[in-house]
Scaffold this motif. Structure first.
Motif, mmCIF file in Angstrom:
data_model
loop_
_atom_site.group_PDB
_atom_site.id
_atom_site.type_symbol
_atom_site.label_atom_id
_atom_site.label_comp_id
_atom_site.label_asym_id
_atom_site.label_seq_id
_atom_site.Cartn_x
_atom_site.Cartn_y
_atom_site.Cartn_z
ATOM 1 N N LEU A 243 0.823 -1.202 0.000
ATOM 2 C CA LEU A 243 0.000 0.000 0.000
ATOM 3 C C LEU A 243 0.863 1.259 0.000
ATOM 4 O O LEU A 243 0.436 2.314 -0.477
ATOM 5 C CB LEU A 243 -0.934 0.003 1.219
ATOM 6 C CG LEU A 243 -1.967 -1.135 1.277
ATOM 7 C CD1 LEU A 243 -2.719 -1.089 2.600
ATOM 8 C CD2 LEU A 243 -2.932 -1.042 0.095
ATOM 9 N N LYS A 246 2.713 2.995 -3.738
ATOM 10 C CA LYS A 246 1.740 3.528 -4.692
ATOM 11 C C LYS A 246 2.400 4.111 -5.940
ATOM 12 O O LYS A 246 1.975 3.836 -7.070
ATOM 13 C CB LYS A 246 0.884 4.594 -4.008
ATOM 14 C CG LYS A 246 -0.189 5.186 -4.902
ATOM 15 C CD LYS A 246 -1.009 6.229 -4.151
ATOM 16 C CE LYS A 246 -2.058 6.857 -5.064
ATOM 17 N NZ LYS A 246 -2.849 7.892 -4.357
ATOM 18 N N LYS A 247 3.429 4.916 -5.771
ATOM 19 C CA LYS A 247 4.061 5.577 -6.916
ATOM 20 C C LYS A 247 4.636 4.562 -7.890
ATOM 21 O O LYS A 247 4.475 4.689 -9.110
ATOM 22 C CB LYS A 247 5.144 6.532 -6.429
ATOM 23 C CG LYS A 247 5.709 7.435 -7.505
ATOM 24 C CD LYS A 247 6.646 8.469 -6.913
ATOM 25 C CE LYS A 247 7.162 9.417 -7.998
ATOM 26 N NZ LYS A 247 8.076 10.450 -7.426
ATOM 27 N N ARG A 249 3.713 1.376 -8.182
ATOM 28 C CA ARG A 249 2.611 0.610 -8.771
ATOM 29 C C ARG A 249 1.935 1.384 -9.908
ATOM 30 O O ARG A 249 1.682 0.837 -10.979
ATOM 31 C CB ARG A 249 1.581 0.271 -7.694
ATOM 32 C CG ARG A 249 0.404 -0.558 -8.207
ATOM 33 C CD ARG A 249 -0.552 -0.952 -7.095
ATOM 34 N NE ARG A 249 -1.203 0.212 -6.500
ATOM 35 C CZ ARG A 249 -0.913 0.711 -5.301
ATOM 36 N NH1 ARG A 249 0.032 0.148 -4.571
ATOM 37 N NH2 ARG A 249 -1.555 1.764 -4.822
ATOM 38 N N GLU A 250 1.679 2.656 -9.682
ATOM 39 C CA GLU A 250 0.999 3.463 -10.697
ATOM 40 C C GLU A 250 1.873 3.666 -11.933
ATOM 41 O O GLU A 250 1.391 3.588 -13.063
ATOM 42 C CB GLU A 250 0.598 4.812 -10.094
ATOM 43 C CG GLU A 250 -0.525 4.704 -9.067
ATOM 44 C CD GLU A 250 -0.869 6.047 -8.443
ATOM 45 O OE1 GLU A 250 -0.081 7.008 -8.619
ATOM 46 O OE2 GLU A 250 -1.919 6.140 -7.774
#
Length: 513
Positions: A243, A246-247, A249-250
């Motif tokens: 979690l 994020k950076k 994953r995106e």
């Protein structure tokens, strides 16, 4: 009607007592594993093992100190997991080559992996790895591909020189410039050209997305990233810790979507399976025409094309791995050249003699630059971009009197070996000549492993050297490098995840003509 639940306090105490005893026995058993095997090492702390000893310190210095204290073979605990470290050339040969079948699993230093990156070479093993590796070996050793790589890297190198010129115009006198961002841009753009054959319009459209992915991907695996550190320490927490990723994953999702569209367009324009090796304009083109050996349900072997997801996995691996290691290697070399003027003079003379004062140069000429090869090796010895190699023991065995348990991580730490006076005389001195061809022939090939050794050594050695040499040639042909008041001496380093200059490299660059 009411009910009352009576709890026997003695039963509660008994249960808690059993839990305490179980936990105590588990901890004692876990943290006595190495001792029972007769392997020395630092005393662990329950739950965290020995990782707290790295906090606030240079990781490589910790391994240097442990080698001095515990010898060539010792163990330490990463959380609950015991592992063995070897700093010996004979052990390195045994683990990486001679007993490869017992250590064929390569550990992944990237705890946060998103589909289809789980299909990358570093994430797979067994027959599947062997067959995929064969495709990449052919790709990365194709003379036709490598010749094109030289020309494409020259285009990126010319843009790099222009960017450097602009940086120098804005630099204050005697303060120098930090060359890191310029080198990062050169490597990132070059990888896009040679892997995807992007033209100027496509580069303008996709460069930022891919560059941001490269940055995010490597930060995700950095030793300075607390979330990834905890995930490596406690793998069961990885789904929760993702979690915080994020950076990465995106940016990964964005690049995968770009690649899916790009692959479709490339396939439409390519007459698949009818191109010769030298006809391919990019690594992607080669991959799309490649056939990989596979095994059918009935066990029979057949050849098939790579799936879209397999192709994307290989490309994202090129984008992240080639970027992080190459940009670090170039920066370290420029730093050492600025600090060692006599080495810079020798290199300039060799470049001038073999490649000329300006203009293009060929793959054959790059391969003749012996002093640049020596300079690369000595720089790498001082700043090992990949300071160690990790493998997982696939079956319990005893080698040279040391017992390795199945599932245990074994680290061949090369950085302490590079500081060993028995392997490298006067290790603190910068002496490229120690890697002269005759000296290398007389030394143990496992004493220096910039690209690893054995079946799982890095397949991209030739590609990496082209990128490094192209940048160094063009910079040295145009500039004299010197240190300045902002140059860090010694240079601060960080694992992100490759060893890299922590704050970049600040040097002065003066035009040669």
């Amino acid at each position: 009607m009411s009910f009352s639940l009576e709890v026997n306090p003695y039963l509660v105490l008994a249960f808690l007592g059993m839990c305490v005893v179980f936990i105590y026995r588990y901890m004692v058993e876990t943290y006595s594993t190495l001792e029972k095997l007769g392997i020395p090492g630092p005393k662990p702390v329950w739950i965290f093992g020995n990782v707290l000893e790295f906090k606030g310190k240079n990781v490589l210095h910790v391994f240097d100190d442990w080698k001095k204290k515990f010898g060539d073979v010792y163990g330490f605990y990463e959380g609950f997991r015991p592992g063995i470290v070897v700093n010996d050339v004979d052990f390195a040969r045994d683990i990486l080559n001679r007993h490869f079948e017992k250590f064929y699993i390569r550990t992944s230093y990237r705890p946060f992996v998103y589909y289809p990156d789980n299909l990358r070479l570093i994430e797979i093993d067994g027959e599947h790895w062997k067959n995929q590796r064969a495709v990449l070996n052919k790709l990365l050793n194709s003379t036709g591909i490598l010749k094109q790589v030289v020309q494409k890297m020259r285009i990126s190198s010319n843009r790099m020189l222009h960017q450097m010129s602009e940086e120098l115009k804005n630099a204050k006198e005697n303060e120098g410039i930090n060359i890191s961002k310029v080198i990062d841009s050169y490597v990132s753009e070059g990888v896009m050209r040679i892997v995807l054959d992007m033209d100027e319009e496509q580069l303008a459209k996709h460069h930022d997305s891919i560059y941001n992915y490269e940055i995010a991907s490597n930060w995700s695996a950095s030793a300075e990233n607390e979330a990834s550190g905890l995930a490596r320490l406690f793998p069961s927490l990885t789904p929760l810790l993702k979690l915080a990723d994020k950076k990465h994953r995106e940016s990964h999702e964005e690049v995968v979507n770009i690649l899916r569209e790009y692959l479709n367009n490339t396939l439409t324009g390519q007459n698949n399976n009818k191109l010769k090796d030298g006809d391919h304009v990019s690594l992607l083109s080669f991959l799309l025409s490649s056939k990989v050996l596979s095994r059918d349900i009935d066990g029979s072997l057949f050849r098939r094309g790579l799936t879209t997801d397999e192709t994307i996995a290989h490309i994202t691996s090129f984008l992240s791995e080639m970027y992080s290691t190459t940009t670090a290697a170039i920066q370290f070399i420029l730093y050492e050249l600025a600090c060692n003027q006599h080495c810079q003079d020798k290199l300039y003379d060799e470049i001038h003699r073999i490649c000329g004062k300006d203009g293009n140069f060929s793959l054959a000429e790059l391969q003749k630059l012996e002093y640049l090869d020596m300079l690369f090796s000595e720089t790498y010895r001082h700043h090992p971009v990949a300071p160690g190699l990790s493998r997982v023991c696939s079956e319990s065995c005893t080698i040279r009197g040391v017992t390795f348990k199945k599932g245990m991580v074994v680290r061949v730490m090369t950085s302490p070996m590079y500081n060993d006076e028995q392997l490298f005389q006067d290790p603190d001195k910068f002496i490229p000549e120690r890697f002269a061809r005759q000296n290398r022939l007389e030394s143990n090939q496992y004493s220096f492993l910039p690209f690893g050794q054995g079946p799982r050594m890095c397949p991209g050695q030739k590609l990496a050297m082209i990128k490094v040499k192209t940048a160094i040639i063009d910079i040295i042909r145009n500039y004299t490098l010197t240190t300045c008041k902002n140059t860090e001496i010694p240079l601060k380093e960080a694992l992100r995840p490759s060893l890299t200059p922590a704050n970049g490299v600040c040097i002065t660059m003066s035009r040669r003509f």
